[in-house]
Scaffold this active site. Structure first.
Site, PDB file in Angstrom:
ATOM      1  N   ASN A  36       0.764  -1.195   0.035  1.00  0.00           N
ATOM      2  CA  ASN A  36       0.074  -0.069   0.024  1.00  0.00           C
ATOM      3  C   ASN A  36       1.006   1.242   0.109  1.00  0.00           C
ATOM      4  O   ASN A  36       0.355   2.270  -0.432  1.00  0.00           O
ATOM      5  CB  ASN A  36      -0.828  -0.167   1.257  1.00  0.00           C
ATOM      6  N   TYR A  68       3.572   8.555 -11.631  1.00  0.00           N
ATOM      7  CA  TYR A  68       2.832   7.867 -10.632  1.00  0.00           C
ATOM      8  C   TYR A  68       1.885   6.958 -11.649  1.00  0.00           C
ATOM      9  O   TYR A  68       1.573   5.827 -11.053  1.00  0.00           O
ATOM     10  CB  TYR A  68       1.984   8.881 -10.025  1.00  0.00           C
ATOM     11  N   ALA A  77       2.395   5.780 -14.272  1.00  0.00           N
ATOM     12  CA  ALA A  77       3.198   4.447 -15.056  1.00  0.00           C
ATOM     13  C   ALA A  77       3.572   3.593 -13.610  1.00  0.00           C
ATOM     14  O   ALA A  77       3.372   2.304 -14.032  1.00  0.00           O
ATOM     15  CB  ALA A  77       4.660   5.118 -15.369  1.00  0.00           C
ATOM     16  N   LYS A 108       1.522   2.883 -11.003  1.00  0.00           N
ATOM     17  CA  LYS A 108       0.391   2.250 -10.816  1.00  0.00           C
ATOM     18  C   LYS A 108      -0.166   1.361 -11.838  1.00  0.00           C
ATOM     19  O   LYS A 108      -0.644   0.275 -11.484  1.00  0.00           O
ATOM     20  CB  LYS A 108      -0.843   3.484 -10.426  1.00  0.00           C
ATOM     21  N   ILE A 135      -9.617   9.345  -2.538  1.00  0.00           N
ATOM     22  CA  ILE A 135     -10.195   8.692  -1.267  1.00  0.00           C
ATOM     23  C   ILE A 135      -9.524  10.049  -0.334  1.00  0.00           C
ATOM     24  O   ILE A 135      -8.726  10.587  -0.596  1.00  0.00           O
ATOM     25  CB  ILE A 135      -9.484   7.646  -0.770  1.00  0.00           C
TER      26      ILE A 135
HETATM   27  P1  NAI Z   1      -0.910   8.548   2.429  1.00  0.00           P
HETATM   28  O1  NAI Z   1       0.328   9.723   2.001  1.00  0.00           O
HETATM   29  O2  NAI Z   1      -1.677   9.107   3.514  1.00  0.00           O
HETATM   30  O3  NAI Z   1      -0.132   7.418   3.376  1.00  0.00           O
HETATM   31  C1  NAI Z   1       0.817   6.905   2.396  1.00  0.00           C
HETATM   32  C2  NAI Z   1       1.608   5.892   3.412  1.00  0.00           C
HETATM   33  O4  NAI Z   1       2.625   5.279   2.848  1.00  0.00           O
HETATM   34  C3  NAI Z   1       1.996   6.418   4.837  1.00  0.00           C
HETATM   35  O5  NAI Z   1       1.702   5.450   5.768  1.00  0.00           O
HETATM   36  C4  NAI Z   1       3.619   6.904   4.307  1.00  0.00           C
HETATM   37  O6  NAI Z   1       4.260   6.706   5.553  1.00  0.00           O
HETATM   38  C5  NAI Z   1       3.774   5.513   3.735  1.00  0.00           C
HETATM   39  N1  NAI Z   1       5.184   5.703   2.883  1.00  0.00           N
HETATM   40  C6  NAI Z   1       5.267   6.686   1.856  1.00  0.00           C
HETATM   41  N2  NAI Z   1       6.441   6.598   1.522  1.00  0.00           N
HETATM   42  C7  NAI Z   1       7.157   5.571   2.053  1.00  0.00           C
HETATM   43  C8  NAI Z   1       8.312   5.080   2.208  1.00  0.00           C
HETATM   44  N3  NAI Z   1       9.282   5.473   1.452  1.00  0.00           N
HETATM   45  N4  NAI Z   1       8.634   3.798   3.116  1.00  0.00           N
HETATM   46  C9  NAI Z   1       7.583   3.462   3.791  1.00  0.00           C
HETATM   47  N5  NAI Z   1       6.550   3.820   4.119  1.00  0.00           N
HETATM   48  C10 NAI Z   1       6.136   5.159   2.958  1.00  0.00           C
HETATM   49  O7  NAI Z   1      -1.497   7.999   1.251  1.00  0.00           O
HETATM   50  P2  NAI Z   1      -3.012   7.271   0.948  1.00  0.00           P
HETATM   51  O8  NAI Z   1      -3.809   8.207   0.405  1.00  0.00           O
HETATM   52  O9  NAI Z   1      -3.223   6.549   2.169  1.00  0.00           O
HETATM   53  O10 NAI Z   1      -2.468   6.225  -0.085  1.00  0.00           O
HETATM   54  C11 NAI Z   1      -2.251   4.877   0.156  1.00  0.00           C
HETATM   55  C12 NAI Z   1      -2.037   4.251  -1.276  1.00  0.00           C
HETATM   56  O11 NAI Z   1      -3.117   4.319  -1.955  1.00  0.00           O
HETATM   57  C13 NAI Z   1      -0.801   4.647  -1.970  1.00  0.00           C
HETATM   58  O12 NAI Z   1      -0.380   3.698  -2.616  1.00  0.00           O
HETATM   59  C14 NAI Z   1      -1.590   5.559  -3.086  1.00  0.00           C
HETATM   60  O13 NAI Z   1      -0.918   5.811  -4.204  1.00  0.00           O
HETATM   61  C15 NAI Z   1      -2.823   4.878  -3.138  1.00  0.00           C
HETATM   62  N6  NAI Z   1      -3.933   5.893  -3.641  1.00  0.00           N
HETATM   63  C16 NAI Z   1      -4.697   6.799  -3.072  1.00  0.00           C
HETATM   64  C17 NAI Z   1      -5.451   7.414  -3.553  1.00  0.00           C
HETATM   65  C18 NAI Z   1      -6.208   8.680  -2.851  1.00  0.00           C
HETATM   66  O14 NAI Z   1      -7.138   9.122  -3.161  1.00  0.00           O
HETATM   67  N7  NAI Z   1      -5.746   8.812  -1.419  1.00  0.00           N
HETATM   68  C19 NAI Z   1      -5.880   7.151  -4.740  1.00  0.00           C
HETATM   69  C20 NAI Z   1      -5.477   6.156  -5.395  1.00  0.00           C
HETATM   70  C21 NAI Z   1      -4.434   5.381  -4.936  1.00  0.00           C
END
Ligand code: NAI
Length: 249
Positions: free
Chosen positions: A91, A156, A158, A160, A189
């Protein structure tokens, strides 16, 4: 309701907040021991406390998912410490948005390292313990950007989009081993990731979403919990968009 098979071990990356924290809570409610992974132990401990307060079981491991060696060690350590690894939810993800004309190599490489390369390494390392247990669930978190593209997100999108081909190939390789691999592709989200977007972008996203609102992390966690469940044993190589209808044909 908890699955019959208690205490399978699940790893959830990026579990310190947002979608990852909601996924971790849902898997713990399913009766899994959830290993919470991110870089910040304090935030992970808050999620752990919430899971335990709800009667679930979790532990914390820090890892920078952009560091390939650390990712391999993380998965090996989980398998060593618990003697098993059953569920892997990739995730953790980042954005470094920019128009392609202006995008730096670092912006491209950073996104690929966290969103794609870490998934390759985590999955590869997790397969041995899953094969030993003769059971496995891999769930990779993609995005609607990976399904239909998004201006300013070529890096991003690419990363995903690549998860789709990667996961389907993994699903084909592992189907006979009772290991499934599926993708959840969220739409917009409500998390810290989308909180920083300008209002004009948020309004545009809501207008483009048939249900006319952003989703909640719990709504993504529900789809992940299905793929992770015992009953999902005949479902592999699938992509489910949880996006308020944004990408429906
Ligand atoms: P967020 O930014 O709130 O949380 C991301 C999480 O990944 C956090 O726990 C952060 O600490 C962790 N993280 C980031 N870089 C890291 C690294 N180098 N090492 C370890 N942990 C790391 O993001 P969110 O919104 O919760 O997104 C979660 C997933 O869902 C992501 O893969 C995002 O691309 C995907 N996503 C989110 C959407 C949205 O609208 N929020 C839409 C589509 C996909």
């Amino acid at each position: 309701m908890a699955d019959k098979t208690e205490k399978r071990v699940a790893v959830v990356t990026g579990a310190s907040r947002g979608i990852g924290a909601a996924i971790a809570e849902a898997l713990a409610a399913q009766g899994r021991h959830v290993v919470l992974v991110a870089r910040n132990a304090d935030k992970l401990n808050e999620v752990k406390a919430a899971i335990e307060a709800a009667g679930g079981e979790a532990s914390v491991m820090t890892c920078d998912m952009s560091d390939g060696e650390a990712v391999v060690k993380l998965i090996e350590d989980v398998a060593d410490q618990h003697g098993r690894l059953d569920i892997l939810v990739n995730n953790a993800g980042i954005t470094r948005d920019n128009l392609l004309l202006r995008m730096s190599e670092a912006e491209f490489d950073d996104v690929i390292a966290v969103n794609l390369r870490s998934v390759f390494l985590a999955c590869k390392t997790a397969l041995r313990p899953m094969m030993r247990g003769k059971w496995g669930r891999v769930i990779n978190i993609s995005s609607v950007s990976g399904l239909v593209g998004n201006a300013g997100q070529s890096n991003y999108a690419a990363s995903k989009s690549a998860l789709l081909g990667f996961t389907k190939s993994l699903g084909k390789e592992m189907a006979a081993k009772n290991i499934t691999a599926n993708v959840v592709a969220p739409g917009f989200i409500e998390t810290d990731m989308t909180d920083v977007l300008p209002d004009v972008v948020k309004d545009g996203a809501k207008a483009a979403t048939p249900v006319k609102r952003f989703g909640k992390p719990e709504e993504i966690a529900g789809a992940v919990a299905y793929f992770a469940s015992e009953n999902a044993s005949y479902t592999t190589g699938q992509v489910i968009a949880v996006d308020g209808g944004m990408t429906m044909c």
